[in-house]
Design a protein around this motif. Sequence first.
Motif, mmCIF file in Angstrom:
data_model
loop_
_atom_site.group_PDB
_atom_site.id
_atom_site.type_symbol
_atom_site.label_atom_id
_atom_site.label_comp_id
_atom_site.label_asym_id
_atom_site.label_seq_id
_atom_site.Cartn_x
_atom_site.Cartn_y
_atom_site.Cartn_z
ATOM 1 N N THR A 30 68.976 51.772 24.515
ATOM 2 C CA THR A 30 68.666 52.952 23.684
ATOM 3 C C THR A 30 67.458 53.689 24.275
ATOM 4 O O THR A 30 66.804 53.186 25.200
ATOM 5 N N SER B 168 70.501 54.684 33.431
ATOM 6 C CA SER B 168 69.361 55.192 32.654
ATOM 7 C C SER B 168 68.037 55.093 33.405
ATOM 8 O O SER B 168 67.099 55.815 33.077
ATOM 9 N N TYR C 112 60.780 56.092 17.769
ATOM 10 C CA TYR C 112 61.843 55.107 18.001
ATOM 11 C C TYR C 112 61.646 53.843 17.161
ATOM 12 O O TYR C 112 62.323 52.834 17.376
ATOM 13 N N LEU D 106 64.645 52.385 15.534
ATOM 14 C CA LEU D 106 65.842 52.409 16.384
ATOM 15 C C LEU D 106 66.180 51.042 16.972
ATOM 16 O O LEU D 106 65.327 50.363 17.526
ATOM 17 N N SER D 107 67.437 50.655 16.832
ATOM 18 C CA SER D 107 67.900 49.417 17.466
ATOM 19 C C SER D 107 69.318 49.648 17.976
ATOM 20 O O SER D 107 70.000 50.582 17.533
ATOM 21 N N SER D 108 69.765 48.795 18.869
ATOM 22 C CA SER D 108 71.141 48.896 19.377
ATOM 23 C C SER D 108 72.134 48.770 18.219
ATOM 24 O O SER D 108 73.155 49.461 18.191
ATOM 25 N N VAL E 159 72.464 52.029 16.293
ATOM 26 C CA VAL E 159 73.254 52.992 17.079
ATOM 27 C C VAL E 159 74.749 52.683 16.944
ATOM 28 O O VAL E 159 75.570 53.571 16.719
ATOM 29 N N LYS E 160 75.099 51.398 17.050
ATOM 30 C CA LYS E 160 76.512 51.012 16.968
ATOM 31 C C LYS E 160 77.085 51.321 15.582
ATOM 32 O O LYS E 160 78.201 51.816 15.466
ATOM 33 N N VAL F 176 74.896 60.156 17.641
ATOM 34 C CA VAL F 176 73.881 59.259 18.219
ATOM 35 C C VAL F 176 73.071 59.942 19.330
ATOM 36 O O VAL F 176 72.336 59.288 20.060
ATOM 37 N N PHE G 171 69.493 59.052 19.949
ATOM 38 C CA PHE G 171 69.157 57.639 20.121
ATOM 39 C C PHE G 171 69.486 57.052 21.487
ATOM 40 O O PHE G 171 68.917 56.051 21.893
ATOM 41 N N VAL G 172 70.471 57.645 22.150
ATOM 42 C CA VAL G 172 70.899 57.115 23.459
ATOM 43 C C VAL G 172 71.127 58.271 24.434
ATOM 44 O O VAL G 172 71.230 59.420 24.017
ATOM 45 N N LYS H 299 76.269 57.374 25.157
ATOM 46 C CA LYS H 299 77.025 57.902 24.008
ATOM 47 C C LYS H 299 78.528 57.946 24.320
ATOM 48 O O LYS H 299 79.351 57.496 23.515
#
Length: 159
Positions: A14, A57, A123, A126-128, A131-132, A141, A144-145, A150
Amino acid sequence: MKTAVYPGSFDPITLGHIDIINRASKIFDELIVAVLMNSAKIPLFDTNERVDMIEKSVCDFKNVKVETFDGLLVDFMRKKNTGIVVRGLRAVTDYEYEIQLAQTNRALDNNIDTIFFTTDVKYSYLSSSVVKNIAEYNGDVDKFVTNYVKQKILKKYNL
Ligand code: ADP
């Protein structure tokens, strides 16, 4: 040369993780993002997919490498010949788990020191997993990513 290791599941990476990578890469000569293969959690993305998303990334950070590890972090640290672990702290809720992990690693090998980065406030929630959850129900999203991540998530959920 000071090498640090940033271990995690990164399922998926993320903007919060990237913020930590960016900041840690400025402090250490080399930063290894170490993707855990034997997590208790069943990941959405397999190891290769997670590594691919991290590599895309971090390609602008010249001193950042992405590797995988299985088994104990302390064994991986020994192999890499370093004792510096990087982790992120979002809120007080992370603290108990993180301190336990850091102390356990140190009990196993007292050459290990864990350096905590406080998350950027934007952030901190924010966590994985968040996001999922958002993506699964077709939420946006973008904030966040990265766009690459995405697209991978949308494909995974057939959206
Ligand atoms: P794990 O499954 O080992 O907790 P994660 O991939 O969820 O691995 O996270 C790896 C590290 O990054 C952990 O130290 C976690 O606290 C930190 N982290 C996760 N999300 C953020 C964020 N939004 N901001 C800062 N640090 C974060």
